[in-house]
Every structure is written in structure tokens, then in C-alpha cells.
Scaffold this motif. Structure first.
Motif, PDB file in Angstrom:
ATOM      1  N   GLY A 199      33.294  49.888  37.760  1.00 47.09           N
ATOM      2  CA  GLY A 199      32.216  50.150  38.688  1.00 47.09           C
ATOM      3  C   GLY A 199      32.429  49.620  40.090  1.00 47.09           C
ATOM      4  N   GLY A 200      33.241  48.587  40.254  1.00 44.75           N
ATOM      5  CA  GLY A 200      33.413  47.981  41.564  1.00 44.75           C
ATOM      6  C   GLY A 200      34.662  48.415  42.297  1.00 44.75           C
ATOM      7  N   VAL A 201      35.209  49.560  41.957  1.00 47.52           N
ATOM      8  CA  VAL A 201      36.469  50.002  42.551  1.00 47.52           C
ATOM      9  C   VAL A 201      36.400  50.058  44.068  1.00 47.52           C
ATOM     10  CG1 VAL A 201      38.041  51.954  42.778  1.00 47.52           C
ATOM     11  CG2 VAL A 201      37.307  51.225  40.537  1.00 47.52           C
ATOM     12  N   ARG A 202      35.397  50.693  44.620  1.00 46.57           N
ATOM     13  CA  ARG A 202      35.391  50.886  46.071  1.00 46.57           C
ATOM     14  C   ARG A 202      35.234  49.585  46.831  1.00 46.57           C
ATOM     15  NH1 ARG A 202      29.245  52.747  47.169  1.00 46.57           N
ATOM     16  NH2 ARG A 202      28.621  51.398  45.524  1.00 46.57           N
ATOM     17  N   ASN A 203      34.774  48.529  46.169  1.00 44.32           N
ATOM     18  CA  ASN A 203      34.655  47.230  46.833  1.00 44.32           C
ATOM     19  C   ASN A 203      35.939  46.417  46.750  1.00 44.32           C
ATOM     20  OD1 ASN A 203      31.973  47.732  47.460  1.00 44.32           O
ATOM     21  ND2 ASN A 203      31.267  46.926  45.504  1.00 44.32           N
ATOM     22  N   ASN A 204      36.865  46.815  45.871  1.00 46.40           N
ATOM     23  CA  ASN A 204      38.077  46.030  45.645  1.00 46.40           C
ATOM     24  C   ASN A 204      39.314  46.927  45.514  1.00 46.40           C
ATOM     25  OD1 ASN A 204      36.697  43.358  45.231  1.00 46.40           O
ATOM     26  ND2 ASN A 204      35.743  44.532  43.601  1.00 46.40           N
ATOM     27  N   LEU A 205      39.464  47.880  46.388  1.00 46.21           N
ATOM     28  CA  LEU A 205      40.558  48.842  46.255  1.00 46.21           C
ATOM     29  C   LEU A 205      41.941  48.195  46.219  1.00 46.21           C
ATOM     30  CD1 LEU A 205      39.304  51.727  48.573  1.00 46.21           C
ATOM     31  CD2 LEU A 205      39.451  51.726  46.074  1.00 46.21           C
ATOM     32  N   LYS A 206      42.202  47.277  47.130  1.00 43.03           N
ATOM     33  CA  LYS A 206      43.538  46.665  47.180  1.00 43.03           C
ATOM     34  C   LYS A 206      43.824  45.841  45.933  1.00 43.03           C
ATOM     35  CE  LYS A 206      43.995  46.519  52.172  1.00 43.03           C
ATOM     36  NZ  LYS A 206      44.114  45.688  53.362  1.00 43.03           N
ATOM     37  N   GLU A 207      42.848  45.052  45.480  1.00 40.90           N
ATOM     38  CA  GLU A 207      43.043  44.209  44.317  1.00 40.90           C
ATOM     39  C   GLU A 207      43.298  45.043  43.064  1.00 40.90           C
ATOM     40  OE1 GLU A 207      40.583  43.958  46.470  1.00 40.90           O
ATOM     41  OE2 GLU A 207      40.538  41.908  47.233  1.00 40.90           O
ATOM     42  N   ILE A 208      42.559  46.121  42.909  1.00 47.39           N
ATOM     43  CA  ILE A 208      42.703  46.956  41.721  1.00 47.39           C
ATOM     44  C   ILE A 208      44.001  47.744  41.760  1.00 47.39           C
ATOM     45  CG2 ILE A 208      41.718  48.959  40.509  1.00 47.39           C
ATOM     46  CD1 ILE A 208      38.957  47.800  41.321  1.00 47.39           C
ATOM     47  N   SER A 209      44.400  48.196  42.956  1.00 41.74           N
ATOM     48  CA  SER A 209      45.650  48.939  43.067  1.00 41.74           C
ATOM     49  C   SER A 209      46.831  48.067  42.705  1.00 41.74           C
ATOM     50  CB  SER A 209      45.827  49.458  44.493  1.00 41.74           C
ATOM     51  OG  SER A 209      44.828  50.402  44.797  1.00 41.74           O
TER      52      SER A 209
END
Length: 61
Positions: A51-61
Motif C-alpha cells: 500500500g505504501g509504494v508511492r511513498n517509498n519508491l526508491k526503497e522498494i525498488s
């Protein structure tokens, strides 16, 4: 927004900023996501909604 540009290209008007338009967008997105999950799971892939992808794009990538 792409929707607004498309509507204006066809000389139409859009009513936005209402609860109804928000609900339609949320429901359409959820239906799309669920269909993607069904297809990918049928091909053997695992799925995890984040759910929080757009808030943490770099971390998730």
C-alpha cells in the motif's frame, strides 16, 4: 490529468472532485489490480499488495 485532456479533446466536460468520481476511481483500480493478481497467480507467480509504494519508491525498488 490524462482524463481531463482526453475529455477536452472531445469537447466534453468532466465533473471531478466528487465523492462519486473518487469511488469510481478506487473501485476501478481495485478491480484492475485483482484481475492482474488472478492472471499472475494462474501463471505461478506470487503476489503481495504494498500500500505504501508511492511513498517509498526508491526503497522498494
Amino acid at each position: 490529468m490524462r482524463v481531463e485532456k482526453t475529455v477536452h479533446m472531445h469537447n466534453k466536460e468532466i465533473e471531478s472532485g466528487t465523492v462519486e468520481s473518487f469511488n469510481v476511481a478506487v473501485i476501478d483500480s481495485a478491480l484492475f489490480a485483482q484481475n492482474v493478481v488472478v492472471v499472475l497467480e494462474s501463471k505461478g507467480h506470487g503476489i503481495c499488495y504494498i500500500g505504501g509504494v508511492r511513498n517509498n519508491l526508491k526503497e522498494i525498488s
